[in-house]
Design a protein around this motif. Structure first.
Motif, PDB file in Angstrom:
ATOM      1  N   LYS A 179      32.135  32.981  82.624  1.00 45.73           N
ATOM      2  CA  LYS A 179      32.433  33.646  81.359  1.00 45.73           C
ATOM      3  C   LYS A 179      32.470  35.147  81.620  1.00 45.73           C
ATOM      4  O   LYS A 179      31.694  35.626  82.432  1.00 45.73           O
ATOM      5  N   SER A 215      39.612  36.262  72.619  1.00 49.25           N
ATOM      6  CA  SER A 215      40.881  36.792  73.122  1.00 49.25           C
ATOM      7  C   SER A 215      42.003  35.766  73.011  1.00 49.25           C
ATOM      8  O   SER A 215      43.179  36.134  72.949  1.00 49.25           O
ATOM      9  N   LEU A 216      41.645  34.479  72.960  1.00 49.96           N
ATOM     10  CA  LEU A 216      42.639  33.414  72.794  1.00 49.96           C
ATOM     11  C   LEU A 216      42.936  33.120  71.331  1.00 49.96           C
ATOM     12  O   LEU A 216      43.858  32.379  71.020  1.00 49.96           O
ATOM     13  N   GLY A 267      36.071  35.791  75.836  1.00 47.15           N
ATOM     14  CA  GLY A 267      37.191  34.958  76.280  1.00 47.15           C
ATOM     15  C   GLY A 267      37.775  34.130  75.164  1.00 47.15           C
ATOM     16  O   GLY A 267      38.999  34.083  74.978  1.00 47.15           O
ATOM     17  N   ALA A 268      36.921  33.457  74.411  1.00 46.95           N
ATOM     18  CA  ALA A 268      37.389  32.603  73.310  1.00 46.95           C
ATOM     19  C   ALA A 268      38.083  33.434  72.234  1.00 46.95           C
ATOM     20  O   ALA A 268      39.138  33.044  71.723  1.00 46.95           O
ATOM     21  N   TYR A 310      38.280  27.588  78.455  1.00 54.74           N
ATOM     22  CA  TYR A 310      38.774  27.397  77.088  1.00 54.74           C
ATOM     23  C   TYR A 310      40.194  26.816  77.099  1.00 54.74           C
ATOM     24  O   TYR A 310      40.505  25.885  76.363  1.00 54.74           O
ATOM     25  N   THR A 311      41.051  27.378  77.955  1.00 52.50           N
ATOM     26  CA  THR A 311      42.427  26.882  78.007  1.00 52.50           C
ATOM     27  C   THR A 311      42.485  25.474  78.571  1.00 52.50           C
ATOM     28  O   THR A 311      43.348  24.690  78.173  1.00 52.50           O
ATOM     29  N   SER A 357      35.794  34.414  81.420  1.00 51.64           N
ATOM     30  CA  SER A 357      37.099  33.866  81.795  1.00 51.64           C
ATOM     31  C   SER A 357      37.633  32.965  80.691  1.00 51.64           C
ATOM     32  O   SER A 357      36.886  32.222  80.052  1.00 51.64           O
ATOM     33  N   THR A 358      38.923  33.001  80.476  1.00 51.44           N
ATOM     34  CA  THR A 358      39.546  32.135  79.474  1.00 51.44           C
ATOM     35  C   THR A 358      39.900  30.758  80.044  1.00 51.44           C
ATOM     36  O   THR A 358      40.282  29.863  79.293  1.00 51.44           O
TER      37      THR A 358
END
Length: 108
Positions: free
Chosen positions: A29, A65-66, A62-63, A35-36, A31-32
Motif C-alpha cells: 500500500k 485515487s481509483l 490508492g483506493a 484494488y484493480t 499501490s493500486t
C-alpha cells in the motif's frame, strides 16, 4: 500476506466478500494493484466498490485515487491518528456493524 489471510480466517469474515486481495511486499500500500485486481475479478467499476481500513497513513490513498469509496474503521492503534484529507478516508465509522448499516442497511 500470510498474516492477513490468517486474520480473515480467524475472524470468519471471508464469506462476506465476493473477492479479496492482499497488499504484500511486491505491491505494498498505497499501490493500486491489489484494488484493480479485485475490481477486475468482479468486473466492477471503482465507483461500485468500497475499501475499509484503519491506518490512514497507507490504507486509503490508492483506493481513493481509483475513485473507490473509502471507510476508516476507528478502532485499534490508529483510531486517534490525525492526518490530512488526502490520506484519510471518505467516511469514518466506529464499528463493523456501523459499516454494514451504512453500506447495505443491514443491522445484525
Amino acid at each position: 500476506v500470510a498474516t492477513q489471510k490468517r486474520k480473515v480466517k480467524a475472524l470468519k469474515i471471508g464469506d462476506y466478500f465476493d473477492a479479496l486481495a492482499f497488499a504484500g511486499r511486491e505491491n505494498p500500500k498505497p499501490s493500486t494493484i491489489p484494488y484493480t485486481e479485485v475490481l477486475n475479478r468482479l468486473c466492477a467499476d471503482p465507483k461500485e466498490a468500497v475499501y475499509i481500513g484503519d491506518n490512514p497513513r497507507v490504507d486509503f490513498v490508492g483506493a481513493k485515487s481509483l475513485g473507490m469509496l473509502t471507510i476508516r474503521l476507528l478502532r485499534g492503534k490508529y483510531r486517534d491518528e490525525e492526518v490530512t484529507s488526502e490520506f484519510d478516508a471518505d467516511l469514518k465509522l466506529k464499528s463493523l456493524e456501523e459499516v454494514c448499516t451504512h453500506i447495505v442497511g443491514y443491522k445484525p
